[in-house]
Structure formats: structure tokens, C-alpha cells
Design an enzyme around this catalytic site. Structure first.
Site, PDB file in Angstrom:
ATOM      1  N   LEU A 100       0.808  -1.223   0.000  1.00 28.88           N
ATOM      2  CA  LEU A 100       0.000   0.000   0.000  1.00 28.88           C
ATOM      3  C   LEU A 100       0.839   1.269   0.000  1.00 28.88           C
ATOM      4  O   LEU A 100       0.317   2.363  -0.260  1.00 28.88           O
ATOM      5  CB  LEU A 100      -0.932  -0.001   1.212  1.00 28.88           C
ATOM      6  CG  LEU A 100      -1.986  -1.105   1.233  1.00 28.88           C
ATOM      7  CD1 LEU A 100      -2.815  -1.027   2.499  1.00 28.88           C
ATOM      8  CD2 LEU A 100      -2.872  -1.052  -0.003  1.00 28.88           C
ATOM      9  N   LYS A 101       2.137   1.148   0.295  1.00 33.49           N
ATOM     10  CA  LYS A 101       3.022   2.316   0.287  1.00 33.49           C
ATOM     11  C   LYS A 101       3.736   2.502  -1.047  1.00 33.49           C
ATOM     12  O   LYS A 101       4.440   3.501  -1.238  1.00 33.49           O
ATOM     13  CB  LYS A 101       4.051   2.187   1.408  1.00 33.49           C
ATOM     14  CG  LYS A 101       3.450   2.191   2.805  1.00 33.49           C
ATOM     15  CD  LYS A 101       4.517   2.085   3.879  1.00 33.49           C
ATOM     16  CE  LYS A 101       3.896   2.079   5.274  1.00 33.49           C
ATOM     17  NZ  LYS A 101       4.929   1.949   6.341  1.00 33.49           N
ATOM     18  N   ARG A 139      -4.344   0.045  13.300  1.00 33.54           N
ATOM     19  CA  ARG A 139      -4.590   0.986  14.390  1.00 33.54           C
ATOM     20  C   ARG A 139      -5.197   2.268  13.827  1.00 33.54           C
ATOM     21  O   ARG A 139      -4.994   2.607  12.655  1.00 33.54           O
ATOM     22  CB  ARG A 139      -3.280   1.308  15.121  1.00 33.54           C
ATOM     23  CG  ARG A 139      -2.712   0.129  15.883  1.00 33.54           C
ATOM     24  CD  ARG A 139      -1.736   0.581  16.935  1.00 33.54           C
ATOM     25  NE  ARG A 139      -0.780  -0.463  17.266  1.00 33.54           N
ATOM     26  CZ  ARG A 139       0.050  -0.417  18.297  1.00 33.54           C
ATOM     27  NH1 ARG A 139       0.050   0.632  19.099  1.00 33.54           N
ATOM     28  NH2 ARG A 139       0.904  -1.400  18.531  1.00 33.54           N
ATOM     29  N   ARG A 174      -3.261   7.832   6.904  1.00 25.36           N
ATOM     30  CA  ARG A 174      -1.904   8.167   6.433  1.00 25.36           C
ATOM     31  C   ARG A 174      -1.625   7.576   5.049  1.00 25.36           C
ATOM     32  O   ARG A 174      -0.773   8.083   4.319  1.00 25.36           O
ATOM     33  CB  ARG A 174      -0.877   7.672   7.448  1.00 25.36           C
ATOM     34  CG  ARG A 174      -0.902   8.466   8.753  1.00 25.36           C
ATOM     35  CD  ARG A 174       0.322   8.195   9.599  1.00 25.36           C
ATOM     36  NE  ARG A 174       0.357   6.852  10.149  1.00 25.36           N
ATOM     37  CZ  ARG A 174      -0.225   6.496  11.298  1.00 25.36           C
ATOM     38  NH1 ARG A 174      -0.917   7.397  12.006  1.00 25.36           N
ATOM     39  NH2 ARG A 174      -0.131   5.255  11.746  1.00 25.36           N
ATOM     40  N   GLY A 206      -3.084  -4.476  21.873  1.00 20.48           N
ATOM     41  CA  GLY A 206      -3.805  -5.414  22.716  1.00 20.48           C
ATOM     42  C   GLY A 206      -4.084  -6.710  21.999  1.00 20.48           C
ATOM     43  O   GLY A 206      -3.965  -6.808  20.773  1.00 20.48           O
ATOM     44  N   HIS A 207      -4.450  -7.712  22.787  1.00 18.96           N
ATOM     45  CA  HIS A 207      -4.897  -8.999  22.261  1.00 18.96           C
ATOM     46  C   HIS A 207      -6.136  -9.423  23.026  1.00 18.96           C
ATOM     47  O   HIS A 207      -6.571  -8.759  23.971  1.00 18.96           O
ATOM     48  CB  HIS A 207      -3.796 -10.050  22.383  1.00 18.96           C
ATOM     49  CG  HIS A 207      -2.812 -10.013  21.251  1.00 18.96           C
ATOM     50  ND1 HIS A 207      -3.176 -10.257  19.942  1.00 18.96           N
ATOM     51  CD2 HIS A 207      -1.471  -9.766  21.229  1.00 18.96           C
ATOM     52  CE1 HIS A 207      -2.113 -10.166  19.166  1.00 18.96           C
ATOM     53  NE2 HIS A 207      -1.064  -9.855  19.915  1.00 18.96           N
ATOM     54  N   ASN A 258      -6.371  -9.195  26.758  1.00 18.21           N
ATOM     55  CA  ASN A 258      -6.407  -7.832  27.286  1.00 18.21           C
ATOM     56  C   ASN A 258      -7.810  -7.243  27.228  1.00 18.21           C
ATOM     57  O   ASN A 258      -8.250  -6.564  28.162  1.00 18.21           O
ATOM     58  CB  ASN A 258      -5.442  -6.940  26.518  1.00 18.21           C
ATOM     59  CG  ASN A 258      -4.050  -7.518  26.418  1.00 18.21           C
ATOM     60  OD1 ASN A 258      -3.534  -7.717  25.326  1.00 18.21           O
ATOM     61  ND2 ASN A 258      -3.414  -7.807  27.552  1.00 18.21           N
ATOM     62  N   ASP A 298     -11.998 -11.531  20.267  1.00 17.30           N
ATOM     63  CA  ASP A 298     -11.665 -11.380  18.848  1.00 17.30           C
ATOM     64  C   ASP A 298     -12.816 -11.814  17.944  1.00 17.30           C
ATOM     65  O   ASP A 298     -13.201 -11.089  17.021  1.00 17.30           O
ATOM     66  CB  ASP A 298     -10.442 -12.239  18.506  1.00 17.30           C
ATOM     67  CG  ASP A 298      -9.129 -11.632  18.966  1.00 17.30           C
ATOM     68  OD1 ASP A 298      -9.153 -10.528  19.546  1.00 17.30           O
ATOM     69  OD2 ASP A 298      -8.086 -12.266  18.760  1.00 17.30           O
TER      70      ASP A 298
END
Length: 387
Positions: free
Chosen positions: A73-74, A97, A103, A137-138, A141, A168
Site C-alpha cells: 500500500l506504500k 490501528r 496516512r 492489545g490482544h 487484554n 476477537d
């Protein structure tokens, strides 16, 4: 029979488990799912054992029925390629995230200008806003911070380490699918897409509905205090041979059947005035016989008592065979046995076209369909251009 989501196109940017599980379910129900994955940073699930025919069993299952586009993607031109796909897409699922897609120039606001009908679902640990939005986190958490873990297990031993990713999958994956389907229904009325913010910690709290509502009413829901977490006879009991029984005999009729089944009908009255002592007596009696003995006893009784099965035993059970828990799915190297899609319809059916396969196997075909020139495709795919 037709598939319920036939004609729907989903772009999947998610790695690991929550997003891929959600989009696999959509794909099983007939949606076309195009998975976008960086060729230099393949999903770690591809390296998760065990392997069948050289392919991770987890990857083959989670990416069933999906097409694979290998795209950095960059890289120059990658955003334009994604925009070409977005023009034709119904749903986009991402699991970065907060801020990562922005971005890359792929935030919802930008894509909605190009395709106002787009439904854009983001799955994160703690949501798109709030004090923990940037925190890693997972599953464990999210269960900890939602209060769900504290109400499970034993006071002395602490919360159990679950063998399934509850936050999840039940939290992230299934709530994402619910959100997407609800947004599709709204779009059918007004023609517009929208953004969906799925926080796995939010959804884990939502799963804790009975305990949370009791806590809000002032009840103590700590481990071994509630009706469902060890504070009553609703529990697991060890048998003489080390097997375990799951006893769910909550209602009076089921509890009476339980007491009759263990040969102690007088225990029913004891549960009413001294439940702790009655539970100890129940545990002692169940520990006198083997698991298979009790399975035979309760097979003929409506008492909500079942033997705890290992996963291989569950897969080989009469229930699994009758309900079709396992399906044979084609793959490039041969047929694979995989968990089936469990939702049944009266006039539609799931599809099992192919197991998840090689990274970028469909790259060139997807980009040609999106209208990119041969030169652009060759530039984006590089060495993978022949895929």
C-alpha cells in the site's frame, strides 16, 4: 440454491483473526471478498502450524472463498489501484490501528467521496477514539478490561485462559458482520454507505450482558459469586476417571432429574436451603463413577448434563455428523476438511469454492478487472506480475 450475499463485493485489508473471520463468513455466504495483503509483510497466520499440503490450516480456513491481491500500500501507484477497486466495492474491512488508513490516503471520508455507497468497517482493540485508541492489545487484554475475565474462573486460581478467542471472534468478528449487514439494510433504504467502528473491548463488554446488567443493579458478580460462574451447582465436575461433566441443571425440573439420576432424590430439598453443602455432595457423588457411566445415565434424562468432549471427540460425534460441522473444501493441493459455515437457510446456501491459498494468486486478474493498464499492473506487482 443462491447464496444470500451473492453480488456483494468486499475489500479486506485485515490480518490475523478478527477481520479475516468476519470476511470469511461473508465469503461463505456468497460475497466476493478480495483480500489485499503486502507481499513483503505477509499475514502471520500464514506461518501458523499445523500445515496441510504446505499451507497453514488456519490460513486455509480463514481465507476460504477469497481472492488474493498482493499489494504494497506504500508503493507508488498502490493508492490509485485501491481507489479503482473502491469504485466497484460495497464493503471495506480494515484492522489497522486508528490513523493508519488515513496516512495511506484511504480514510473513510476520502473514499466516501469516491463511492458514497461504501460501507467502511474498522476493527480495533479499543475503538477509533477514547484514551486507549493507540494502545496495542490482544484477546486476553480486551477480556481483562471489559470485566469479563474477572467474573470467570475461581477466586483462588484466577481467570481461566480460554482456548478460544472470545473477544476477537464473538466480539470483533461477529459484531462486525452484524454492523455490516445492518448498514447494508440502511443503504438499501437511502442509498448511502457509512463508517462502522468496532471495538473488541466494547463488544466483549456487550457479551457480558447478564453480569453487567446485574452489576449495574448493585450485585456482586465476582468469580464464584454468580449463578453461572461457580456460585451455584451450574459447573464442571470431575469424574472418577478424570473426565469432566458439565452440569447445567438450573431449572427445578432439570435439577430434580439430576438428583434422580445420581440416585439421591433427597438432595433436591437440600439445594433449596443449603446449596453449598448440596453442591459438595453432588461433586462427591459424581466423582464416584466414570464419565462414560454418567454419560449413559444422563443420555436418557432431560437434566442438562453432558460429558465434556475433547475437540477430536466433538468432531467425531453424532451431533457433528448430523449437523454437518465439517465440510470438504477444494484447494490447489487437494481437498481439505474444514469447519463449515453454521447458519442454515431455507432457500439459500453457503458456498465452499476454495481454501485460502497462495499470496497474490489473483493479483493480475483483479487489477485488470479494475481497469489498470498492463504497464501499471506490471509496475505494482513486480516479480509477482505473473500471478
Amino acid at each position: 440454491m443462491p447464496s444470500p450475499l451473492h453480488g456483494l463485493t468486499v475489500l479486506d485489508f485485515s490480518p490475523l483473526l478478527p477481520g479475516p473471520f468476519a470476511t470469511r463468513l461473508l465469503a461463505d455466504l456468497g460475497a466476493r471478498v478480495i483480500r489485499i495483503e503486502a507481499p513483503g509483510r505477509p499475514d502471520l497466520i500464514r506461518h501458523t502450524p499445523p500445515f496441510q499440503h504446505g499451507v497453514s490450516a488456519a490460513h486455509a480456513y480463514l481465507n476460504r472463498n477469497k481472492e488474493s491481491l498482493a499489494l504494497d500500500l506504500k508503493a507508488p501507484g498502490a493508492r490509485e489501484a485501491v481507489l479503482a477497486l473502491v469504485r466497484r466495492a460495497d464493503v471495506l474491512v480494515e484492522q489497522f490501528r486508528p490513523g493508519v488508513m488515513a496516512r495511506l490516503g484511504l480514510a473513510y471520508a476520502e473514499l466516501a467521496e469516491l463511492n458514497p455507497r461504501l460501507i467502511y468497517c474498522s476493527i480495533t482493540g479499543y475503538g477509533q477514539d477514547g484514551p486507549l485508541r493507540e494502545r496495542a492489545g490482544h484477546d486476553i487484554n480486551y477480556l481483562a478490561l471489559s470485566g469479563l475475565a474477572a467474573g470467570s474462573g475461581r477466586r483462588e486460581a484466577g481467570p481461566p485462559a480460554l482456548g478460544v478467542q472470545l473477544a476477537d471472534v464473538a466480539g470483533g468478528s461477529l459484531h462486525a458482520v452484524i454492523g455490516i449487514l445492518a448498514a447494508l439494510q440502511q443503504r438499501a433504504r437511502d442509498g448511502l454507505g457509512q463508517e462502522i467502528d468496532i471495538s473488541m473491548s466494547d463488544c466483549a463488554f456487550h457479551l457480558n450482558a447478564l453480569a453487567a446488567s446485574a452489576a449495574l443493579a448493585g450485585a456482586d458478580i465476582a468469580a464464584e459469586q454468580g449463578l453461572l460462574n461457580g456460585g451455584s451447582h451450574y459447573d464442571y465436575y470431575r469424574c472418577r476417571d478424570g473426565r469432566w461433566l458439565a452440569v447445567g441443571s438450573l431449572e427445578p425440573a432439570f435439577l430434580a432429574e439430576l438428583c434422580e439420576g445420581i440416585g439421591q432424590p433427597q438432595l433436591l430439598a437440600r439445594f433449596a436451603h443449603d446449596p453449598a453443602a448440596a453442591k459438595q455432595a453432588l461433586a462427591a457423588r459424581l466423582g464416584e463413577e466414570s464419565g462414560d457411566y454418567w454419560r449413559g445415565v444422563f443420555a436418557q434424562r432431560d437434566a442438562c448434563v453432558e460429558l465434556v468432549l475433547s475437540l477430536p471427540e466433538a468432531l467425531d460425534s453424532e451431533l457433528a455428523r448430523a449437523r454437518g460441522w465439517v465440510v470438504a473444501v477444494p484447494s490447489a493441493a487437494g481437498e481439505l476438511q474444514q469447519p463449515a459455515q453454521p447458519i442454515r437457510f431455507s432457500r439459500a446456501q453457503a458456498v465452499y469454492k476454495q481454501a485460502g491459498g497462495a499470496l497474490g494468486a489473483d493479483s493480475a486478474a483483479i487489477l485488470r478487472e479494475a481497469g489498470l493498464s498492463p504497464a501499471s499492473i506490471a509496475s505494482l506487482l513486480g516479480e509477482a506480475g505473473s500471478a
